[in-house]
Design an enzyme around this catalytic site. Structure first.
Site, PDB file in Angstrom:
ATOM      1  N   GLY A  36       2.793  -1.154   4.315  1.00 19.18           N
ATOM      2  CA  GLY A  36       2.730   0.259   3.964  1.00 19.18           C
ATOM      3  C   GLY A  36       4.118   0.796   3.676  1.00 19.18           C
ATOM      4  N   GLY A  37       4.715   1.444   4.671  1.00 16.47           N
ATOM      5  CA  GLY A  37       5.996   2.140   4.510  1.00 16.47           C
ATOM      6  C   GLY A  37       7.066   1.333   3.776  1.00 16.47           C
ATOM      7  N   GLU A  91      -5.160  -5.453  10.865  1.00 17.89           N
ATOM      8  CA  GLU A  91      -4.178  -4.381  10.997  1.00 17.89           C
ATOM      9  C   GLU A  91      -4.422  -3.629  12.305  1.00 17.89           C
ATOM     10  OE1 GLU A  91      -2.325  -3.283   7.035  1.00 17.89           O
ATOM     11  OE2 GLU A  91      -4.017  -1.961   7.290  1.00 17.89           O
ATOM     12  N   SER A 145       3.516  -2.242  10.300  1.00 13.73           N
ATOM     13  CA  SER A 145       4.981  -2.166  10.436  1.00 13.73           C
ATOM     14  C   SER A 145       5.703  -3.456  10.040  1.00 13.73           C
ATOM     15  CB  SER A 145       5.362  -1.731  11.854  1.00 13.73           C
ATOM     16  OG  SER A 145       4.871  -0.424  12.109  1.00 13.73           O
ATOM     17  N   GLY A 192       2.356   2.116  10.728  1.00 14.76           N
ATOM     18  CA  GLY A 192       3.249   3.268  10.551  1.00 14.76           C
ATOM     19  C   GLY A 192       3.956   3.692  11.825  1.00 14.76           C
ATOM     20  N   HIS A 197      -9.430   0.793   5.304  1.00 16.57           N
ATOM     21  CA  HIS A 197      -8.112   0.979   5.922  1.00 16.57           C
ATOM     22  C   HIS A 197      -8.266   1.893   7.142  1.00 16.57           C
ATOM     23  CE1 HIS A 197      -3.972   2.276   6.509  1.00 16.57           C
ATOM     24  NE2 HIS A 197      -3.619   1.181   5.843  1.00 16.57           N
ATOM     25  N   GLU A 201      -6.583   4.301   8.191  1.00 21.79           N
ATOM     26  CA  GLU A 201      -6.406   5.738   7.927  1.00 21.79           C
ATOM     27  C   GLU A 201      -7.686   6.331   7.354  1.00 21.79           C
ATOM     28  OE1 GLU A 201      -2.745   5.331   5.734  1.00 21.79           O
ATOM     29  OE2 GLU A 201      -1.743   4.809   7.601  1.00 21.79           O
ATOM     30  N   ASN A 240       0.860  -1.183   0.000  1.00 28.31           N
ATOM     31  CA  ASN A 240       0.000   0.000   0.000  1.00 28.31           C
ATOM     32  C   ASN A 240       0.900   1.237   0.000  1.00 28.31           C
ATOM     33  OD1 ASN A 240      -1.834   2.035   0.538  1.00 28.31           O
ATOM     34  ND2 ASN A 240      -2.182   1.442   2.676  1.00 28.31           N
ATOM     35  N   LYS A 286       0.024   4.228  -0.118  1.00 28.25           N
ATOM     36  CA  LYS A 286      -0.664   5.360   0.517  1.00 28.25           C
ATOM     37  C   LYS A 286      -0.585   6.593  -0.403  1.00 28.25           C
ATOM     38  CE  LYS A 286       0.490   3.356   4.937  1.00 28.25           C
ATOM     39  NZ  LYS A 286       0.264   3.425   6.353  1.00 28.25           N
TER      40      LYS A 286
HETATM   41  C1  PEP Z   1      -0.746  -0.162   5.920  1.00 27.62           C
HETATM   42  O1  PEP Z   1      -0.698   0.885   5.290  1.00 27.62           O
HETATM   43  O2  PEP Z   1      -1.703  -0.925   5.769  1.00 27.62           O
HETATM   44  C2  PEP Z   1       0.329  -0.469   6.864  1.00 27.62           C
HETATM   45  C3  PEP Z   1       0.269  -1.586   7.521  1.00 27.62           C
HETATM   46  O3  PEP Z   1       1.347   0.475   7.010  1.00 27.62           O
HETATM   47  P1  PEP Z   1       2.798   0.223   7.654  1.00 27.62           P
HETATM   48  O4  PEP Z   1       3.335  -1.049   7.053  1.00 27.62           O
HETATM   49  O5  PEP Z   1       3.583   1.426   7.261  1.00 27.62           O
HETATM   50  O6  PEP Z   1       2.608   0.078   9.134  1.00 27.62           O
END
Ligand code: PEP
Length: 242
Positions: free
Chosen positions: A224-225, A165, A203, A171, A94, A96, A8, A10
């Site tokens: 994500g990141g 999640e 993460s 994040g 999600h 966010e 993702n 983002k």
């Molecule tokens: C996500 O965006 O679904 C996520 C899990 O982000 P991150 O891996 O950065 O924690």
């Protein structure tokens, strides 16, 4: 079933940056055979990424969609438009979107229904906040998200990919331990008589992927990141069986 590794991006990477990133990823991991890789760039990069991955094994996903197919919804995107760009998947609910954009379980339910109707596979995100976990309410929160999110579509859960999640792990650099994730996955699975697919997200990085994927409850990850760093994401895609 292959493990699923979804990235993702983002609200990162404009179309030209997206081209650079996907090209590098294709060089590094385009040959992977036993993993299903789903790339979810921002809407504005879907066309560019779609074009570049069309002869590869990577699949395309979007990060959100509206529940209506078209109409007076300024600034929103129809799932049908996503399909026309080559998306097979869409992330729904999600954290966010729930916590920053105010998306409710009812809105999420409508989106999940539409995605099923138009043939997009939802990656349906659920998870508790840190406060809810500390108060011992994780299962109650998850159950509520499942119940409301899946209203009237309970019989179709096998067509949805679930992503556990925990909000406190997204994040933040704090990852759920493989055991914590596994316990919640088991709890989610127990709610359904049909077999469902559950990913973990929060993460995920090159250092924790092997131990997370060693859990039989964890069938893949939503990243994500780390999905923005081609070398690290490649290490995640090519996780090693422990
Ligand atoms: C996500 O965006 O679904 C996520 C899990 O982000 P991150 O891996 O950065 O924690």
């Amino acid at each position: 079933m292959n493990p699923i590794i979804a990235g993702n991006w983002k609200m990162n990477k404009d179309p030209s940056e997206s081209r650079v990133l996907i090209q590098r990823l294709l060089e590094l991991a385009g040959d992977v055979r036993d993993r299903d890789v789903i790339i979810c760039p921002p809407f504005t990069s879907l066309a560019a990424v779609s074009e570049l991955i069309k002869n590869s094994r990577f699949k395309l996903g979007a990060q959100n969609m509206h529940w209506e197919r078209n109409g007076a919804f300024t600034g929103e995107i129809s799932g049908l438009f996503l399909k026309s760009l080559g998306c097979e998947y869409v992330i729904i609910g999600h954290s966010e979107r729930r916590h920053i954009m105010g998306e409710t379980d009812e809105m999420i339910n409508k989106k999940l229904k539409t995605a099923l109707e138009i043939g997009l596979i939802s990656i349906f995100c659920i998870g508790e906040t840190e406060k809810e976990r500390e108060e011992g309410r994780t299962e109650e929160v998850i159950l509520n998200q499942l119940k409301k999110g899946l209203r009237d579509i309970e019989s179709e859960v096998h067509k949805i990919i679930f992503a556990y999640e925990p909000v406190w792990a997204i994040g933040t650099g704090k990852t759920a331990t493989p055991r914590q994730a596994s316990e919640v996955h088991k709890f989610i699975r127990k709610q359904f008589s049909k077999k469902i697919t559950i990913l973990y997200g929060g993460s995920v990085n090159a250092g924790n992927i092997d131990s997370l994927m060693a859990e039989k409850e964890i069938e893949g990850v939503l990243v994500g990141g780390a999905s923005l760093k081609p070398e690290e994401f490649t290490r995640i895609i090519k996780f090693q069986q422990m």
